[in-house]
Design a protein around this motif. Sequence first.
Motif, mmCIF file in Angstrom:
data_model
loop_
_atom_site.group_PDB
_atom_site.id
_atom_site.type_symbol
_atom_site.label_atom_id
_atom_site.label_comp_id
_atom_site.label_asym_id
_atom_site.label_seq_id
_atom_site.Cartn_x
_atom_site.Cartn_y
_atom_site.Cartn_z
ATOM 1 N N ILE A 1 1.299 -1.552 1.554
ATOM 2 C CA ILE A 1 0.670 -1.909 0.065
ATOM 3 C C ILE A 1 -0.813 -2.327 0.274
ATOM 4 N N CYS A 2 -1.172 -2.692 1.552
ATOM 5 C CA CYS A 2 -2.515 -2.990 1.894
ATOM 6 C C CYS A 2 -3.107 -1.658 2.261
ATOM 7 N N ASP A 3 -2.418 -0.636 2.674
ATOM 8 C CA ASP A 3 -2.980 0.464 3.101
ATOM 9 C C ASP A 3 -3.434 1.456 1.899
ATOM 10 N N THR A 4 -2.402 1.418 0.911
ATOM 11 C CA THR A 4 -2.744 1.808 -0.334
ATOM 12 C C THR A 4 -3.923 1.306 -1.026
ATOM 13 N N LEU A 5 -3.889 -0.115 -1.215
ATOM 14 C CA LEU A 5 -4.840 -0.652 -1.872
ATOM 15 C C LEU A 5 -6.388 -0.625 -1.181
ATOM 16 N N GLU A 6 -6.476 -0.404 0.142
ATOM 17 C CA GLU A 6 -7.780 -0.227 0.699
ATOM 18 C C GLU A 6 -8.278 1.152 0.233
ATOM 19 N N GLU A 7 -7.379 2.135 0.335
ATOM 20 C CA GLU A 7 -7.637 3.444 -0.044
ATOM 21 C C GLU A 7 -8.344 3.538 -1.522
ATOM 22 N N ALA A 8 -7.823 2.418 -2.444
ATOM 23 C CA ALA A 8 -8.514 2.250 -3.849
ATOM 24 C C ALA A 8 -9.716 1.397 -3.898
ATOM 25 N N GLY A 9 -10.235 0.856 -2.658
ATOM 26 C CA GLY A 9 -11.353 0.013 -2.640
ATOM 27 C C GLY A 9 -11.323 -1.427 -2.683
ATOM 28 N N TYR A 10 -10.342 -1.769 -1.876
ATOM 29 C CA TYR A 10 -9.917 -3.309 -1.750
ATOM 30 C C TYR A 10 -9.866 -3.637 -0.188
ATOM 31 N N ARG A 11 -10.303 -4.907 0.026
ATOM 32 C CA ARG A 11 -10.099 -5.592 1.208
ATOM 33 C C ARG A 11 -8.917 -6.614 1.358
ATOM 34 N N THR A 12 -8.048 -6.267 2.233
ATOM 35 C CA THR A 12 -6.758 -6.942 1.957
ATOM 36 C C THR A 12 -6.242 -7.736 3.114
ATOM 37 N N ALA A 13 -5.459 -8.702 2.783
ATOM 38 C CA ALA A 13 -4.755 -9.509 3.742
ATOM 39 C C ALA A 13 -3.315 -10.107 3.375
ATOM 40 N N TYR A 14 -2.581 -10.431 4.350
ATOM 41 C CA TYR A 14 -1.112 -11.002 3.853
ATOM 42 C C TYR A 14 -0.688 -12.078 5.056
ATOM 43 N N THR A 15 -0.189 -13.058 4.615
ATOM 44 C CA THR A 15 0.495 -13.945 5.411
ATOM 45 C C THR A 15 1.584 -14.704 4.666
ATOM 46 N N ILE A 16 2.454 -15.525 5.572
ATOM 47 C CA ILE A 16 3.465 -16.357 5.133
ATOM 48 C C ILE A 16 2.919 -18.008 4.911
ATOM 49 N N LEU A 17 2.988 -18.372 3.682
ATOM 50 C CA LEU A 17 2.993 -19.733 3.236
ATOM 51 C C LEU A 17 3.890 -20.599 3.322
ATOM 52 N N ASN A 18 4.318 -21.822 3.812
ATOM 53 C CA ASN A 18 5.173 -22.779 3.569
ATOM 54 C C ASN A 18 4.748 -23.766 2.437
ATOM 55 N N ALA A 19 5.657 -23.656 1.259
ATOM 56 C CA ALA A 19 5.296 -24.674 0.282
ATOM 57 C C ALA A 19 5.354 -26.202 0.774
ATOM 58 N N ALA A 20 6.022 -26.719 1.898
ATOM 59 C CA ALA A 20 6.044 -27.989 2.080
ATOM 60 C C ALA A 20 4.741 -28.367 2.828
ATOM 61 N N TYR A 21 3.668 -27.267 3.355
ATOM 62 C CA TYR A 21 2.706 -27.481 3.787
ATOM 63 C C TYR A 21 1.607 -27.873 2.855
ATOM 64 N N TYR A 22 1.987 -27.582 1.632
ATOM 65 C CA TYR A 22 0.763 -27.855 0.490
ATOM 66 C C TYR A 22 1.490 -28.868 -0.565
ATOM 67 N N GLY A 23 2.339 -29.891 -0.148
ATOM 68 C CA GLY A 23 2.683 -31.111 -1.208
ATOM 69 C C GLY A 23 3.865 -30.576 -1.848
ATOM 70 N N VAL A 24 4.549 -29.569 -1.588
ATOM 71 C CA VAL A 24 5.919 -29.374 -2.406
ATOM 72 C C VAL A 24 6.939 -30.020 -1.750
ATOM 73 N N PRO A 25 7.892 -30.815 -2.381
ATOM 74 C CA PRO A 25 8.773 -31.615 -1.553
ATOM 75 C C PRO A 25 10.137 -30.584 -1.210
ATOM 76 N N GLN A 26 9.717 -29.565 -0.700
ATOM 77 C CA GLN A 26 10.857 -28.145 -0.463
ATOM 78 C C GLN A 26 10.400 -27.158 0.662
ATOM 79 N N VAL A 27 11.194 -26.954 1.565
ATOM 80 C CA VAL A 27 10.839 -25.997 2.684
ATOM 81 C C VAL A 27 11.091 -24.711 2.087
ATOM 82 N N ARG A 28 10.083 -24.233 1.771
ATOM 83 C CA ARG A 28 10.091 -22.483 0.871
ATOM 84 C C ARG A 28 8.923 -21.870 1.683
ATOM 85 N N GLU A 29 9.538 -20.729 2.313
ATOM 86 C CA GLU A 29 8.443 -19.669 2.975
ATOM 87 C C GLU A 29 8.352 -18.473 1.995
#
Length: 495
Positions: A176-204
């Motif tokens: 996806i990032c490869d295609t979007l960069e060809e269209a003129g975007y800077r891209t990044a991706y990662t995994i976020l866990n909801a519990a790290y942001y105040g959600v009472p649930q372990v959700r990746e």
Amino acid sequence: MTTAEQQQIRRGKVERLRTGAQPRVLEVCSGAGGLSLGLLAAGFELTAHVEVDPEAAESYALNFGPDKELDDPWSIARNMERCSAEDLVRDLGLSTTACGSFDILAAGLPCQAFARIGRSKLRAVAGEDDAFQKDPRAALYRRFLEYVADTQPLVIIIENVPDILNFGGHNVPEEICDTLEEAGYRTAYTILNAAYYGVPQVRERLFVVAIADVLGCTPSFPEPTHFLELPRGYEGSRRVALKHVDMESGRFHEIHKPRRQLPKAVGVRAALGDLPKIKEHLTDSRAIRRRRLDDVLDYRTPKGGLSGYAKLMRNWPGFETVHGTGGHLVRLTPRDFPIFRRLAHGADYPQARRLAEELFTDAVKRKKLTDSESPAWLELRQAMVPPYDPDKFPNKWWKMDPLKPSRTLTAHMGKDTYSHIHYDSYQARTVSVREAARLQSFPDGFRFAGAMNAAFRQIGNAVPPLLGLAVAKSLKRQIDEALAPAEETDGRQVA
């Protein structure tokens, strides 16, 4: 559209935002609006959404439509396959030029749409080749790319499950990032866990963010606000998901690990302790059967006072509640109430099955049933012992630990809530709709359309609003910094 035309449109959007206008959001596959809640709270304008599920779309209308009524066409269900971005722009009375349309394009695309899409196939979907055009699995992604082309957004947000990093043996976000960069975007991706942001649930969750080159910044992701040692098994799942990540591409953003000095992750008791006790099912199931999803019950004051999380859920801007809230429907599973009551916190199905067998053995002795082939013996066993094989369904049941976040809520909750048995043994039941919403960080003023099963499904499918808010606030800061004028020194502008 040429690259020069694309750049001109995006520069036009930048100039509009520099006048102080709010960034306009188009969300496709929006569900009931979990991510939208976060975007709205961060200062984005929810201009339109696309959602094919009629009950989820009706929930979206109830909560975000003009005056929160159902009579405005923008907030009614639309099918991504049949609704173009151009249609939405026209219906909303926006400019027909792309620079007058949407600034942010968000999507929670179903992971099935990405199955087996390799680099060459993805490029075919993007229009370089038509060999893959007829594969229905690519339809949603193909439409998504058309929305990118039609609206030329400044920022793109895609949310999905981490398994998309290792889907069919390849890394789809990298594609996806490869295609979007060809269209003129800077891209990044990662995994976020909801519990790290105040959600009472372990959700990746996997997030892909793309920012148009014209803004001149590379995407970053929010730092954790809460600390949690991930339960056993999550690190192993991460390793499998990350197996095909190309660290040298520079697109994968190192997963943020929370500092131990941060506040502890929100536990289930802190999240649910002020909600009404539901125990009518133990004595008179008719009371529960008569209750409607929108019937309001009063809050209660837990020992130790109201938690900060409960205060947030009661006072989310635009969704405030005072005395109580609705959503207090639960599944009626009388066979299992005695098991729920005796089950230990953190226990799963094998332990529940052993406990059921013990209860059944005691009942057999009391009733003096000696023939294991008799109708009475067989009927009693059916009435007391769950039929599932513990070896095949080890995680089917789970009783929540009051001091820890819950496990991941899923769309399957629309059919089965045994994965979230209430920690309060006195109540002896699985979670209610409102409790599931609290675990997903939906504010108490948020209403769900449809019956109980539909509400559970919408909640399980959603992006946790607090996680969406963390991502949205980080993006808003990046956009604001990119739009800020250069500093002035002696009357001269400097970069």
